[in-house]
Design an enzyme around this catalytic site. Structure first.
Site, PDB file in Angstrom:
ATOM      1  N   ASP A  32       0.864  -1.179   0.000  1.00  0.00           N
ATOM      2  CA  ASP A  32       0.000   0.000   0.000  1.00  0.00           C
ATOM      3  C   ASP A  32       0.900   1.228   0.000  1.00  0.00           C
ATOM      4  O   ASP A  32       2.028   1.181   0.509  1.00  0.00           O
ATOM      5  CB  ASP A  32      -0.933   0.011   1.207  1.00  0.00           C
ATOM      6  CG  ASP A  32      -2.204   0.807   0.919  1.00  0.00           C
ATOM      7  OD1 ASP A  32      -3.265   0.196   0.691  1.00  0.00           O
ATOM      8  OD2 ASP A  32      -2.126   2.060   0.888  1.00  0.00           O
ATOM      9  N   LEU A 161     -17.043  -9.348  -3.746  1.00  0.00           N
ATOM     10  CA  LEU A 161     -17.253  -9.510  -2.306  1.00  0.00           C
ATOM     11  C   LEU A 161     -18.179  -8.438  -1.730  1.00  0.00           C
ATOM     12  O   LEU A 161     -18.202  -7.296  -2.183  1.00  0.00           O
ATOM     13  CB  LEU A 161     -15.921  -9.532  -1.551  1.00  0.00           C
ATOM     14  CG  LEU A 161     -15.041  -8.296  -1.485  1.00  0.00           C
ATOM     15  CD1 LEU A 161     -15.511  -7.314  -0.424  1.00  0.00           C
ATOM     16  CD2 LEU A 161     -13.624  -8.724  -1.157  1.00  0.00           C
ATOM     17  N   ARG A 162     -18.951  -8.870  -0.753  1.00  0.00           N
ATOM     18  CA  ARG A 162     -19.840  -7.954  -0.021  1.00  0.00           C
ATOM     19  C   ARG A 162     -19.167  -7.588   1.285  1.00  0.00           C
ATOM     20  O   ARG A 162     -18.597  -8.458   1.947  1.00  0.00           O
ATOM     21  CB  ARG A 162     -21.167  -8.649   0.316  1.00  0.00           C
ATOM     22  CG  ARG A 162     -21.988  -9.075  -0.865  1.00  0.00           C
ATOM     23  CD  ARG A 162     -22.995 -10.132  -0.449  1.00  0.00           C
ATOM     24  NE  ARG A 162     -22.336 -11.347   0.054  1.00  0.00           N
ATOM     25  CZ  ARG A 162     -22.948 -12.330   0.697  1.00  0.00           C
ATOM     26  NH1 ARG A 162     -24.238 -12.251   0.949  1.00  0.00           N
ATOM     27  NH2 ARG A 162     -22.287 -13.398   1.096  1.00  0.00           N
ATOM     28  N   ALA A 263     -37.477  -3.469   1.113  1.00  0.00           N
ATOM     29  CA  ALA A 263     -37.713  -2.038   0.898  1.00  0.00           C
ATOM     30  C   ALA A 263     -37.218  -1.248   2.095  1.00  0.00           C
ATOM     31  O   ALA A 263     -37.127  -1.764   3.205  1.00  0.00           O
ATOM     32  CB  ALA A 263     -39.201  -1.789   0.684  1.00  0.00           C
ATOM     33  N   GLY A 268     -26.573   2.179  -0.430  1.00  0.00           N
ATOM     34  CA  GLY A 268     -25.485   3.154  -0.323  1.00  0.00           C
ATOM     35  C   GLY A 268     -24.179   2.409  -0.369  1.00  0.00           C
ATOM     36  O   GLY A 268     -24.095   1.334  -0.953  1.00  0.00           O
ATOM     37  N   CYS A 271     -19.858   1.110  -3.344  1.00  0.00           N
ATOM     38  CA  CYS A 271     -19.923   0.401  -4.636  1.00  0.00           C
ATOM     39  C   CYS A 271     -21.160   0.728  -5.451  1.00  0.00           C
ATOM     40  O   CYS A 271     -21.063   1.402  -6.478  1.00  0.00           O
ATOM     41  CB  CYS A 271     -19.862  -1.102  -4.404  1.00  0.00           C
ATOM     42  SG  CYS A 271     -18.250  -1.636  -3.838  1.00  0.00           S
ATOM     43  N   LYS A 335     -24.690  -0.416   5.852  1.00  0.00           N
ATOM     44  CA  LYS A 335     -25.264  -1.751   6.038  1.00  0.00           C
ATOM     45  C   LYS A 335     -24.727  -2.304   7.344  1.00  0.00           C
ATOM     46  O   LYS A 335     -23.718  -1.798   7.862  1.00  0.00           O
ATOM     47  CB  LYS A 335     -24.909  -2.666   4.855  1.00  0.00           C
ATOM     48  CG  LYS A 335     -23.424  -3.028   4.812  1.00  0.00           C
ATOM     49  CD  LYS A 335     -23.020  -3.756   3.560  1.00  0.00           C
ATOM     50  CE  LYS A 335     -23.399  -5.209   3.544  1.00  0.00           C
ATOM     51  NZ  LYS A 335     -22.791  -5.946   2.412  1.00  0.00           N
TER      52      LYS A 335
END
Ligand code: UDX
Length: 447
Positions: A32, A161-162, A263, A268, A271, A335
Site C-alpha cells: 500500500d 465480495l460484499r 424495501a 449506499g 460500490c 449496512k
C-alpha cells in the site's frame, strides 16, 4: 514451485484478498502507498471492521506468534515486482468529484509504479471495478512500459465480495470470472484459484470487456432490484398496501427470488451508487447511453427514499418544522456488520434532519468513529438506550442484529415518546406494539 502472489492496495478488497491468498497456501506480499496502513497490517491489525478478517490476517502475517508467516507487507514497488509471479491490483476507483465517471488515478498510478520494475514474465490481474475498455488500455501500457515487454501480461478478474461477508466471499466465491487474452494467463489463474474451483466454484473465462462488464452489470442488477421494491413501496404508501408482504409473495416465484427485495431507505456504500453512475458515464462515451438511461431512474428512486424517510419523521412529529425536536437515530453505516459510512443512507437521513434544526443523536455498533469524522456536528451516544433518551421519535436506519434484539419495553422507559420508524423493514412490529410503541415502516402504511 508454488506461485508467489502480490496484492497492490490493501483496503477492504486488497487486505481480504491478501489474507485469503495466504490461507490458500501461497506466499503473499501486500503493498500500500499509505505507510500507516502497512504498519497496522504488519502488526496483524485491520484498518476497518470486517468480521473474521483480523483473525485470518493474524493466522498468516509474518512475525506474529503461531502464524504461517506466508503474508508480508511493503510500500516498495520494486520489491513487489521482484517477488511476485502474479500481481493483483486491488486499489479503489471512487466517483470523480463533481462527475459520474469513476476516478482511475489510483489504478493508473499503481500500474505506472509497477511496470518499470517488471523485468521478467509476470501476470498483472486487475480486480478493481473499472469502466469497460480499461483493461485493453492498461495491457497496452504494460507492454510498452515494462522491460519484460509482452511477457508482462494483463488479466481482469472482477471481485464480487460484499462488505460484512468479505472473508467468506473471497474464500468461497459463488463464481470466478477471468478476462484473459492468452492461455498462459488462464493457466496461471486456474492455478491461483485451484482450491475454490475444486470445491465447485464455477470458473468463467471471457474476453476483457465482458469481464469488466460482468461486475458493473451485476451491481446494476442488484441496484435495480432494490429500487424496484422501493418503487413498489411508494405505490404501497399511496394505495395502502404492504410492501413487505408484497415482496414475500412475489419472491416465491423463483425467477424473482426473495433476496435483495427489502424495501427501505435504499442502497449506499462505496460500490452500488458510484458503480451505476460510472456505468452510465462510460456507456455515454461509447455512444450506448440510451441502453442505460433506466439506471438514472434507479438512482433517483434510491435517493428519493432518503427524503421520504425524513418526511415520515416529520409526520411522526406532528407535521411541523423539526426545530427543537429530539430525534434518535439507530444506525450510521450503509449496512450492518461494517463500519463503512460511505454514502450511507442512514447518515444522510440523520444529516438532513439535523440540518433542519432537530437535535439528532446517533448510535451505531461499529460506525461511530467514521460517522463522527464525516458528520462531526451530529450528536453521538454510546448505546441505543442513550441515543433514545428523551427522544420524540426513534429512527431505525441500519439493520444491525443488536437493534432487532433490543427490548422495546426497556427502551420505551428511556424514550420521551414511544414512536419508532423502521427505515429497513427489519423490526418485528408486533413486539414493539406490545410494548406500547407506535410502529411505522416504509411502504407499509397500515401494517
Ligand atoms: C455490493 C455487491 O453486493 C457486491 O457484490 C459488490 O462486489 C460490491 O457492492 P456491498 O456494497 O458490500 O456489496 O453491499 P450490498 O450487500 O450489496 O448492499 C448494498 C446496499 O443495498 C446497502 O446499503 C443495503 O442496505 C442495501 N440493500 C440491500 C437494501 O436496501 N435492500 C436489500 O434488499 C438489500
Amino acid at each position: 514451485m508454488a506461485l508467489k502472489i502480490t496484492v497492490i492496495g490493501t483496503g477492504y478488497l486488497g487486505a481480504t484478498h491478501a489474507a485469503a491468498m495466504a490461507e490458500l497456501g501461497f506466499e503473499v506480499l501486500g503493498l500500500d502507498v499509505v505507510p500507516e496502513k502497512i504498519e497496522l497490517l504488519q502488526r496483524g491489525q485491520v484498518p476497518m471492521y470486517e468480521p473474521g478478517l483480523e483473525e485470518l490476517l493474524r493466522k498468516h502475517v509474518a512475525g506474529i506468534e503461531g502464524s504461517s508467516g506466508r503474508l508480508r507487507f511493503t510500500t516498495d514497488f520494486a520489491e513487489v515486482a521482484a517477488f511476485g509471479d502474479v500481481h493483483f491490483l486491488c486499489v479503489n476507483t471512487p466517483q470523480k468529484h463533481g462527475e459520474y465517471a469513476c476516478d482511475m488515478s489510483y489504478v493508473d498510478s499503481a500500474i505506472a509504479s509497477l511496470a518499470p520494475h517488471l523485468h521478467g514474465p509476470a501476470l498483472v490481474v486487475g480486480k478493481s471495478t473499472v469502466p469497460v475498455g480499461s483493461a485493453d488500455r492498461l495491457a497496452g501500457y504494460l507492454a510498452a512500459h515494462a522491460p519484460a515487454g509482452a511477457d508482462a501480461e494483463l488479466a481482469w478478474n472482477p471481485e464480487f465480495l460484499r462488505e460484512g461477508f468479505a472473508v467468506q466471499d473471497t474464500l468461497r466465491p459463488d463464481r470466478i470470472v477471468v478476462g484473459v487474452r492468452g492461455e498462459r494467463a488462464e493457466k496461471l489463474l486456474r492455478e491461483v484459484y485451484a482450491t475454490p474451483v475444486a470445491a465447485g466454484t464455477p470458473f468463467v473465462v471471457t474476453d476483457f470487456p465482458t469481464a469488466e462488464l460482468v461486475k458493473t452489470a451485476a451491481n446494476s442488477f442488484l441496484a435495480t432490484k432494490i429500487s424496484f421494491i422501493n418503487a413498489m413501496a411508494e405505490v404501497c404508501e399511496a394505495a395502502g398496501g404492504d410492501v413487505a408482504r408484497l415482496a414475500e409473495a412475489i419472491g416465491y416465484d423463483d425467477r424473482i427470488g426473495r433476496k435483495f427485495l427489502r424495501a427501505g431507505i435504499g442502497f449506499g456504500g462505496g460500490c452500488l451508487p458510484k458503480d451505476i453512475r460510472a456505468f452510465m458515464a462510460r456507456a455515454g462515451e461509447l455512444g450506448a447511453d440510451q441502453a442505460l438511461t433506466f439506471l438514472r431512474e434507479i438512482d433517483s428512486i434510491n435517493m428519493r427514499q432518503r427524503g421520504q424517510m425524513v418526511e415520515l419523521a416529520r409526520q411522526a412529529l406532528g407535521g411541523g418544522p423539526f426545530l427543537g425536536k429530539r430525534v434518535a437515530v439507530l444506525g450510521a453505516t450503509f449496512k450492518p456488520d461494517s463500519d463503512d459510512v460511505r454514502d450511507s443512507p442512514a447518515l444522510n437521513v440523520a444529516g438532513q434532519i439535523h440540518l433542519q434544526g432537530a437535535q439528532v443523536t446517533v448510535y451505531d455498533p461499529k460506525g461511530m468513529a467514521n460517522a463522527r469524522r464525516l458528520f462531526p456536528t451530529l450528536g453521538y451516544a454510546d448505546s441505543a438506550a442513550e441515543a433514545v433518551r428523551g427522544a420524540d421519535v426513534v429512527l431505525h436506519l441500519t439493520e444491525w442484529r443488536e437493534f432487532r434484539e433490543l427490548d422495546p419495553e426497556e427502551l420505551g422507559r428511556e424514550a420521551g415518546v414511544r414512536v419508532i420508524l423502521d427505515g429497513r423493514n427489519a423490526l418485528d412490529p408486533e413486539i414493539w406494539r406490545k410494548a406500547g410503541w407506535t410502529y411505522r415502516a416504509m411502504g407499509r402504511p397500515t401494517a
